[in-house]
Design an enzyme around this catalytic site. Structure first.
Site, PDB file in Angstrom:
ATOM      1  N   LEU A 132       0.807  -1.226   0.000  1.00 58.05           N
ATOM      2  CA  LEU A 132       0.000   0.000   0.000  1.00 58.05           C
ATOM      3  C   LEU A 132       0.836   1.271   0.000  1.00 58.05           C
ATOM      4  O   LEU A 132       0.339   2.335   0.323  1.00 58.05           O
ATOM      5  CB  LEU A 132      -0.945   0.000   1.208  1.00 58.05           C
ATOM      6  CG  LEU A 132      -2.071  -1.032   1.158  1.00 58.05           C
ATOM      7  CD1 LEU A 132      -2.872  -1.019   2.444  1.00 58.05           C
ATOM      8  CD2 LEU A 132      -2.984  -0.789  -0.022  1.00 58.05           C
ATOM      9  N   CYS A 150       3.005  -1.582   8.899  1.00 58.28           N
ATOM     10  CA  CYS A 150       1.597  -1.277   8.617  1.00 58.28           C
ATOM     11  C   CYS A 150       0.770  -2.542   8.415  1.00 58.28           C
ATOM     12  O   CYS A 150      -0.320  -2.666   8.959  1.00 58.28           O
ATOM     13  CB  CYS A 150       1.484  -0.379   7.396  1.00 58.28           C
ATOM     14  SG  CYS A 150       2.347   1.182   7.575  1.00 58.28           S
ATOM     15  N   HIS A 151       1.270  -3.464   7.611  1.00 56.84           N
ATOM     16  CA  HIS A 151       0.512  -4.674   7.304  1.00 56.84           C
ATOM     17  C   HIS A 151       1.354  -5.933   7.404  1.00 56.84           C
ATOM     18  O   HIS A 151       0.896  -7.004   7.019  1.00 56.84           O
ATOM     19  CB  HIS A 151      -0.130  -4.560   5.915  1.00 56.84           C
ATOM     20  CG  HIS A 151      -1.065  -3.407   5.831  1.00 56.84           C
ATOM     21  ND1 HIS A 151      -0.707  -2.218   5.240  1.00 56.84           N
ATOM     22  CD2 HIS A 151      -2.314  -3.240   6.293  1.00 56.84           C
ATOM     23  CE1 HIS A 151      -1.725  -1.376   5.337  1.00 56.84           C
ATOM     24  NE2 HIS A 151      -2.702  -1.965   5.964  1.00 56.84           N
ATOM     25  N   GLY A 152       2.592  -5.827   7.867  1.00 55.81           N
ATOM     26  CA  GLY A 152       3.407  -7.004   8.156  1.00 55.81           C
ATOM     27  C   GLY A 152       4.194  -7.585   7.002  1.00 55.81           C
ATOM     28  O   GLY A 152       4.609  -8.735   7.075  1.00 55.81           O
TER      29      GLY A 152
END
Length: 186
Positions: A132, A150-152
């Site tokens: 992202l 943020c999202h791993g």
């Protein structure tokens, strides 16, 4: 059979054509500024390439520079980091493509295709997560490469995605060594 007579253009026909031509020129004159404003401005074109002095970057250190509005990390990798990147089997990689602007689009994601030829310790990469667009943290995560909290997403020491939701390896910009202590990006 009826004979057809050639119709001579009238003054009215001329006025219709002339009015249409003037209208087309006027429309083009009005629309052109809107089209022209979509071109990049001079400041963006000036950032098409940048030169970076890497002489002071010690082994195991990184610097981040801005190029085309994106962070680009330049890392002087340790021997252990280079070895770990070379030893990673391609079968374990989520994205098998190198994503290196210096190579063909279908080049495999080996460490040799992601690092500088003949200067494997130097690593240049656009530091933007491919999930992202977050900015990953360096020298973190399971593979001691980059980790996006943020999202791993977890990247290895060659910027290749190993775990997490990111679909692609981080991009390698077009770059070249101007000397042993200077890199040109772009």
């Amino acid at each position: 059979m009826a004979q057809s007579a050639a119709v001579e253009p009238t003054r009215r026909d001329f006025l219709y054509i002339a009015t249409g031509a003037v209208g087309a020129v006027g429309l083009a004159a009005v629309v052109w500024p809107f089209i022209d404003q979509m071109n990049p401005d001079a400041s963006a074109l000036a950032l098409a390439s940048t030169e970076v002095d890497i002489g002071s970057i010690q082994t195991g250190e990184s610097v981040t520079v801005k190029w085309r509005g994106k962070p680009v990390v330049i890392r002087n990798r340790t021997a252990e980091e280079v070895s770990a990147a070379k030893d990673a089997p391609l079968s374990e990689l989520k994205d098998p493509i190198a994503r290196n602007g210096n190579l063909p689009a279908d080049a495999p994601a080996t460490d040799a295709n992601r690092a500088a030829t003949g200067k494997e310790n130097w690593f240049v990469m656009v530091n933007v997560c491919t999930h992202l667009g977050c900015i990953p943290l360096g020298q973190q995560g399971e593979y001691s490469g980059w980790f996006c909290p943020c999202h791993g997403s977890v990247y290895d020491t060659a910027g290749r995605i190993r775990k997490g939701p990111a679909p692609e390896n981080m991009a390698i910009p077009v770059y070249s060594f101007l000397s042993d202590t200077k890199i040109k990006i772009g």
